[in-house]
Design an enzyme around this catalytic site. Structure first.
Site, short mmCIF file in Angstrom:
data_model
loop_
_atom_site.label_atom_id
_atom_site.label_comp_id
_atom_site.label_asym_id
_atom_site.label_seq_id
_atom_site.Cartn_x
_atom_site.Cartn_y
_atom_site.Cartn_z
N SER A 116 -53.22 23.77 90.90
CA SER A 116 -53.38 24.98 90.18
C SER A 116 -54.88 25.50 90.35
O SER A 116 -55.90 24.72 90.64
CB SER A 116 -53.31 24.59 88.78
OG SER A 116 -51.91 24.21 88.53
N SER B 57 -55.62 16.58 86.22
CA SER B 57 -55.87 15.45 85.44
C SER B 57 -56.52 14.18 85.96
O SER B 57 -56.03 13.80 87.10
CB SER B 57 -54.47 15.02 84.97
OG SER B 57 -53.57 15.94 83.82
N GLU C 253 -42.52 16.05 89.82
CA GLU C 253 -43.28 15.93 88.67
C GLU C 253 -42.40 16.16 87.50
O GLU C 253 -42.46 15.72 86.54
CB GLU C 253 -44.50 16.88 88.92
CG GLU C 253 -45.30 17.14 87.62
CD GLU C 253 -46.44 17.78 87.69
OE1 GLU C 253 -47.35 17.74 86.67
OE2 GLU C 253 -46.39 19.05 88.59
N GLN D 97 -54.07 15.63 91.60
CA GLN D 97 -53.31 16.74 92.27
C GLN D 97 -53.99 18.15 92.10
O GLN D 97 -54.36 18.72 91.09
CB GLN D 97 -51.81 16.73 91.41
CG GLN D 97 -50.92 17.90 91.95
CD GLN D 97 -49.64 17.84 91.27
OE1 GLN D 97 -49.05 17.10 91.29
NE2 GLN D 97 -49.40 18.98 90.62
#
Length: 413
Positions: free
Chosen positions: A144, A176, A259, A141
């Site tokens: 951020s 991650s 999430e 993902q």
């Protein structure tokens, strides 16, 4: 197609699980290692790949047997079953020794696959959503950024059109599993001349594209599963755009809701649990202390409330297709529970938690204590969750907004 009766379906699911998994064995109360109690993995690349292989083998078997994406509509690649079926499967699965999941597996199956299934074209659903659900492909993902963490809509990664392609420049952080992912679900600004939420578009980025650089971030707990990702002149086909241009914020909010719904749930053990703390108290012969008993009771009640809330929100989300802002409740409760669990364990051990005395299951708790603060940030900070709950669940007045102008007119742009 008529829905299968839940009781009959439960029996079939249990029989299938017994063919691919061993029954769960009771854990030794004081035999936990640092890996057992860690909130975030601290593994070498070789160990991480072995774990991913185990997880993927189970996910593929589950998908092929018809037990993946149970509540996702059939036209979107799911099974089209009810929330009751999903709850039953989770209950039956908990009786078996399921391979411990990883953040990358969770992001691939529960977040990116669902987003592509909901917002992708028929071709994208056929090519990618099924592959993500089956973990034939893995996805991270790319949301951020260093300057846009809690305020995700302020992201500065840019995507500019160039013929039939897009050219992307920017930086992402806290990603991650990026080093093991095949693709990344990326948000980029495509129109700076509208308000910040309206000018964002979502893309699927092949992680081996020229111009993509991945740099691991070493955490204080020792692990390096997080990464920075730099994108320099990365060229993407428009066929890899997810949703309409400018629809990225809608894709992002749906993905983040998934999430938050899954935070603290699933097969990935995240840190110590109440049972671990209870076992610790017993091994230290502290269960007769009235103050300890009070702390244990408080921890147990909070864990039971979180589990009940997770089930309630999951049922509501499954019946409605997409999770709502109520999912923030489960995320907030999960991070709070992890923090309190570590605090109680530390109170029980005192100085034992700072030095390895050789006693089983004591010093290992440092992995939990070092990782728990990070979970208050992952998936949206606690403060953001409280804002969402206040404004979208409780319908309280929103905070004053000073950024309802085109993104290009905001300071620093």
């Amino acid at each position: 197609m008529p829905q299968p009766k839940v009781d009959e379906w439960r029996s079939e699911a249990r029989q299938w699980l017994a063919t691919v998994l061993e029954p769960r064995r009771a854990a030794e109360p004081t035999g936990h290692t640092a890996a057992d109690l860690a909130v975030f993995h601290n593994l070498t690349d070789k160990e991480e790949r072995r774990l991913l292989d185990r997880c993927r083998a189970y996910q593929r078997a589950r998908h092929d047997a018809g037990y993946q994406a149970l509540t996702l509509p059939r036209e979107n690649g799911g099974q089209g079953l009810t929330a009751a079926h999903a709850a039953v499967f989770a209950e039956e699965e908990s009786a078996f020794d399921v391979p411990p999941s990883t953040e990358l597996i969770s992001v691939t199956v529960r977040l990116v696959a669902m987003s592509v299934a909901l917002f992708g074209t028929p071709e994208q659903r056929e090519t990618y959503a099924r592959a993500f659900l089956r973990t034939d492909l893995l996805a991270c993902q790319l949301f951020s950024e260093p300057g846009a963490g809690s305020d995700l809509a302020a992201l500065r990664t840019r995507a500019r059109p160039d013929g039939e392609d897009w050219v992307i420049d920017g930086q992402k952080v806290w990603t991650s599993g990026a080093q093991f992912a095949d693709h990344g679900l990326l948000l980029a600004r495509t129109d700076p001349h509208v308000v910040k939420q309206a000018g964002i578009t979502a893309f699927l980025v092949p992680m081996d594209s020229p111009g993509v650089e991945i740099r691991p971030i070493r955490q204080m707990s020792g692990g390096a599963s997080f990464n920075e990702v730099f994108l320099s002149g990365v060229r993407l086909s428009d066929a890899l755009r997810i949703g309409r241009p400018g629809q990225g914020w809608e894709v992002a909010t749906a993905t983040l809701a998934f999430e938050r719904t899954t935070s603290g749930s699933g097969n990935r053990r995240k840190g110590g649990t109440f049972d671990d703390v209870l076992g610790l108290a017993r091994s230290l012969k502290r269960t007769h202390d009235p103050l300890v008993r009070q702390r244990l009771a408080d921890l147990y009640v909070r864990g039971a409330l979180r589990a009940a809330t997770v089930e309630r929100v999951a049922r509501a989300s499954a019946s409605g297709g997409r999770p709502g802002p109520e999912a923030s409740l489960t995320k907030l409760m999960a991070s709070d529970l992890l923090t309190r669990t570590g605090q109680v364990a530390a109170e029980l051990m005192g100085a034992r938690i700072t030095a390895d005395t050789g006693e089983p299951g004591t010093f290992a708790w440092t992995e939990h204590l070092l990782g728990a603060p990070g979970y208050r940030l992952a998936g949206g900070t606690d403060q953001i969750q409280r804002n969402l709950i206040g404004e979208r669940v409780l319908k309280l007045p929103g905070e004053p907004r000073v950024d309802k102008v085109p993104f290009s007119e905001l300071p620093g742009n």
